[in-house]
Enzyme design. Structure first.
Site, PDB file in Angstrom:
ATOM      1  N   LYS A 136     -42.690  28.949  -2.013  1.00 28.97           N
ATOM      2  CA  LYS A 136     -43.736  29.545  -1.434  1.00 28.97           C
ATOM      3  C   LYS A 136     -43.328  31.094  -1.384  1.00 28.97           C
ATOM      4  CE  LYS A 136     -43.619  30.602   2.970  1.00 28.97           C
ATOM      5  NZ  LYS A 136     -43.487  30.466   4.591  1.00 28.97           N
ATOM      6  N   ASP A 154     -48.754  28.715   1.878  1.00 29.36           N
ATOM      7  CA  ASP A 154     -48.317  28.586   3.159  1.00 29.36           C
ATOM      8  C   ASP A 154     -48.651  27.513   4.043  1.00 29.36           C
ATOM      9  OD1 ASP A 154     -50.597  29.201   4.247  1.00 29.36           O
ATOM     10  OD2 ASP A 154     -49.710  31.208   5.270  1.00 29.36           O
TER      11      ASP A 154
END
Ligand code: SF4
Length: 229
Positions: A136, A154
């Site tokens: 991420k 996310d």
């Protein structure tokens, strides 16, 4: 408890449906702006990376406060290394898990300064070799700081993509891979922005606003819920 997948055995969106969904998202949600500066308004790759590390299990407002206080003390990896772990921990306290995060920030800076010549790598593989940086954060740095057409995933993007049926993934990393492989090319650059705003405004975690949702006719989660007896 928050539901993530569409909880059905049917297929996800077809390529055509996916293109329709992204076109509607583009119409309704803000995309990348000229002023997009990365997580918590931190523009350069080093700050973007550290801000992402600070954001783990922290509310946006607390992460932003911690990042602001930290970069006021040290804005470069070299300056950060001059601070003790205790000083960093005390400075970033608002964002929680501050002892672990302080340790990881020092490790990250150590690798940057002593192994990478102070430069943040511009590839996912290079970024993920840095302590504390997972998929991420690597994708966020690539997207925001290096302007790569990547949909960083996310918690909001993961939830929305799997409810809607854009992906059928258990983890955020799987969601990222599926979006990279199946979302239209034209949606890769701004897809993160559309999905995150949609996840905050409409497809919220606990009570998604399905009644007024402009994607409900496509949504696999909505269809599965409606078919329940
Ligand atoms: S109908 Fe819309 S708000 Fe409801 S789960 Fe599907 S995408 Fe989310």
């Amino acid at each position: 408890m928050e539901s993530v997948g569409w909880e059905g055995s049917g297929a996800g969106l077809s390529a055509e449906e996916m293109a329709i969904a992204f076109r509607r998202l583009r119409e309704h949600m803000p995309g990348r702006t000229l002023t997009a500066k990365g997580p918590k308004d931190q523009p350069d790759p080093f700050r973007s990376m550290v801000s992402c590390l600070l954001s783990a299990q922290s509310r946006d407002i607390n992460t932003a406060a911690a990042a602001k206080a930290l970069f006021a003390r040290a804005a470069t990896p070299q300056a950060m290394l001059a601070l003790s772990e205790e000083t960093i921990a005390a400075t970033i306290k608002p964002c929680g898990l501050y002892n672990t995060k302080a340790r990881n920030i020092r490790k990250l800076c150590d690798v940057l300064v002593h192994q990478l010549g102070g430069r943040v790598p511009e590839t996912r593989e290079g970024l993920m070799q840095i302590p504390g940086i997972g998929r991420k954060c690597a994708d966020i740095v690539l997207s925001f700081s290096f302007d790569r057409p990547i949909i960083a995933v996310d918690t909001h993007v993961h939830r929305v993509a799997n409810r809607l049926g854009l992906t059928n993934a258990k983890t955020a990393d799987e969601t990222a891979d599926q979006l990279a492989g199946h979302a239209p090319e034209w949606a890769q650059r701004d897809g993160h922005f559309w999905l995150i705003q949609f996840g905050k405004a409409v497809c919220v975690a606990r009570r998604p606003k399905c009644g007024g949702c402009f994607l409900s006719d496509l949504c696999r989660f909505y269809a599965a819920r409606r078919s329940l007896p």
